[in-house]
Design an enzyme around this catalytic site. Structure first.
Site, PDB file in Angstrom:
ATOM      1  N   HIS A 266      -0.890   8.080  -7.778  1.00 15.72           N
ATOM      2  CA  HIS A 266      -0.796   7.132  -6.664  1.00 15.72           C
ATOM      3  C   HIS A 266      -0.739   7.885  -5.328  1.00 15.72           C
ATOM      4  CE1 HIS A 266       0.664   3.260  -4.821  1.00 15.72           C
ATOM      5  NE2 HIS A 266       1.186   4.111  -3.951  1.00 15.72           N
ATOM      6  N   GLU A 267       0.203   8.816  -5.222  1.00 20.30           N
ATOM      7  CA  GLU A 267       0.346   9.539  -3.952  1.00 20.30           C
ATOM      8  C   GLU A 267      -0.886  10.401  -3.663  1.00 20.30           C
ATOM      9  OE1 GLU A 267       2.522   8.408  -2.059  1.00 20.30           O
ATOM     10  OE2 GLU A 267       3.695   7.384  -3.607  1.00 20.30           O
ATOM     11  N   HIS A 270      -3.355   8.277  -1.933  1.00 15.10           N
ATOM     12  CA  HIS A 270      -3.057   8.242  -0.488  1.00 15.10           C
ATOM     13  C   HIS A 270      -3.521   9.550   0.156  1.00 15.10           C
ATOM     14  CE1 HIS A 270      -0.691   4.581  -0.082  1.00 15.10           C
ATOM     15  NE2 HIS A 270       0.173   4.930  -1.025  1.00 15.10           N
ATOM     16  N   GLU A 296      -3.002   1.612   0.895  1.00 11.81           N
ATOM     17  CA  GLU A 296      -2.520   1.274  -0.447  1.00 11.81           C
ATOM     18  C   GLU A 296      -3.694   1.016  -1.396  1.00 11.81           C
ATOM     19  OE1 GLU A 296       0.542   1.799  -0.930  1.00 11.81           O
ATOM     20  OE2 GLU A 296       0.920   0.899  -2.883  1.00 11.81           O
TER      21      GLU A 296
HETATM   22 ZN    ZN Z   1       1.565   3.619  -1.954  1.00 15.83          ZN
END
Ligand code: ZN
Length: 503
Positions: A266-267, A270, A296
């Site tokens: 997830h990170e 980003h 996001e």
């Molecule tokens: Zn996030």
């Protein structure tokens, strides 16, 4: 070659200083979460407060305001400079329309409110936070009203901070449609009686090995560790100081593979966005990510649409089994379904994909009611419990697992929650479009090849920074305005495959 017109140089020079002050604060906040010893808090708060003050003074200076306006006549309405001015004016309007006294009162209320929230959460006693929350709502409403101006809508001014250009009146029908479909899926899954065995993801997994594996996955999807770092923190986040310096954080639990692995994917999602931002516009108004929803979308796309796909695990499972010999007897058919459970739970940050947006929509509805004056802060805990019963069929035993679970409202982060769900919708729509453009991606995932997807995202999303408003960026990338269809189609596909349920 034409010389750069002086007004433009002045505007961009001043803006770079504003941007640098923000980056300095960001770097100190990153340090606070990853390196700083516990006793450093007081001293760090002073430094951050001074930096915020300097940044605010620069943003409210007549010099910057004049520099922006002096560029107005240079701008071709469709060009890059026009976009720079649009973004600069948007940021400046927020600063200039809010009286300094109100800005100060709010900053103080946030600091007091945040401490009160921590104590209330610890004691599971809403009354310890109610007064401060009421104060935060009131000050945020005043601030939003000042920004929105006479006749403007305060809640839209709040949304605009996180998702520039979004409007309550467009989000409400979008989220209602989503809510009714997702609730129907939750009910269908419940009625199916099918239970997914989560055993393969739970056990005893040494944290150092989890990190090593997850780090190799982040590298494989394209995160550049020469232009980024990964450090342990209590809460995972991504902080981009520049496209060449992007900080990710992670956390892990030995008992479950998911928080570390999917947290890092997830990170890293980003982080890929931050590393792909246009270097030529760095430190300028359009050099950064366009909105939290788009940000996001990138994290959720890599975490969920790539990292939880069957094709990804056809490629990655053997590597995982090398790291964890206890998984050697686990087949793909056993490993993959628990990545797609649909199981109502009380805590948003632990929620699965099938129910996550229902948590968000509860918060969206409650904060709209608070700002419309339809709900009193003291009635919030009961309204929260009722909303959870309706949306998820569950009621928390105490407010710590209920209305006090999230940090956002304690920091006056009203209007933030919708960006999580917008991220899911945007991710799905982008993914559907990339497959229309490039063909099915599963075959490349099965080879561990993620470059075609990353190149497409670089081209359609990352390299544009904030050149276009978020809604326009999504429409340019996918050929249509944002809608729920692609996301709901993905949800339907997963639920059908895992639970054998159709609606
Ligand atoms: Zn996030």
């Amino acid at each position: 070659m034409a010389a750069t017109p002086a007004p433009l140089e002045r505007f961009l020079g001043l803006w770079a200083e504003v941007s640098d002050l923000g980056t300095a604060a960001q770097a100190l906040s990153w340090d606070q979460e990853t390196q700083m010893p516990p006793k450093g808090h007081g001293a760090r708060a002073e430094v951050l407060s001074s930096l915020a003050g300097l940044r605010h003074a620069k943003l409210s200076s007549a010099e910057l305001h004049d520099a922006v306006e002096a560029c107005a006549e240079l701008a071709d309405p469709d060009g890059v400079l026009a976009a720079q001015l649009r973004e600069a004016r948007r940021v400046l309007a927020r600063v200039q329309r809010v009286p300094e006294e109100l800005a100060r009162a709010k900053a103080k209320a946030v600091s007091v409110g945040h401490e009160a929230w921590k104590a209330a959460r610890q004691e599971r006693d809403f009354s310890l936070f109610a007064h401060q929350l009421g104060h935060l709502v009131q000050l945020s409403r005043e601030e939003a009203q000042a920004i929105a101006g006479p006749g403007g809508k305060p809640y839209d001014a709040l949304l605009d901070l996180y998702e520039p250009g979004s409007r309550e009146e467009t989000l409400v029908p979008l989220f209602q449609e989503l809510q009714s479909s997702l609730s129907a899926w939750v009910q269908a899954v419940r009625e199916s009686g099918v239970r997914i065995d989560e055993g393969p993801l739970q056990g005893s997994f040494p944290v150092a090995t989890q990190l090593e594996f997850a780090r190799s996955m982040a590298t494989r999807i394209g995160f550049d560790f020469e232009a980024g770092r990964l450090d342990r923190a209590a809460h995972p986040f991504c902080s981009g100081f520049a496209p060449t310096d992007v900080r990710l954080t992670w956390r892990a639990t030995e008992e479950d593979l998911r928080p570390c692995l999917f947290g890092i994917l997830h990170e890293a999602g980003h982080g890929l966005y931050e590393q792909g931002l246009p270097p030529e516009w760095a430190r300028s108004p359009i050099g950064g990510a366009v909105s939290l929803g788009v940000h996001e979308s990138q994290s959720r796309l890599w975490e969920n649409l790539v990292g939880r796909s069957r094709a990804f695990w056809e490629w990655a499972l053997p590597g995982l089994q090398q790291h964890f010999p206890s998984l050697r007897g686990t087949s793909l058919e056993e490993f993959w379904p628990p990545l797609h459970t649909v199981k109502p739970s009380l805590i948003r940050v632990e929620a699965d994909q099938g129910t996550y947006d229902l948590h968000v929509i509860v918060r969206f509805d409650l904060e709209r009611a608070l700002f419309a004056g339809d709900l009193d802060v003291q009635d919030l805990p009961e309204a929260w419990d009722q909303a959870y019963e309706r949306a998820l069929g569950l009621r928390a035993d105490h407010v710590g697992d209920g209305v006090l679970q999230d940090i956002h409202w304690s920091m006056a982060g009203f209007g933030y929650f919708p960006t999580y769900t917008l991220g899911n919708l945007i991710a799905a729509q982008l993914f559907a479009q990339v497959e229309r453009d490039l063909g099915e991606l599963a075959p490349s995932f099965r080879r561990g090849d993620f470059a075609p997807l990353l190149e497409w995202l670089r081209d359609r999303i990352h390299r544009h920074g904030s050149r276009f408003p978020a809604s326009e960026l999504v429409e340019r990338a996918t050929g249509r305005p944002l809608g729920p269809e692609d996301y709901l189609a993905l949800r339907a596909r997963d639920v059908e495959e895992v639970y054998g349920v159709t609606l």
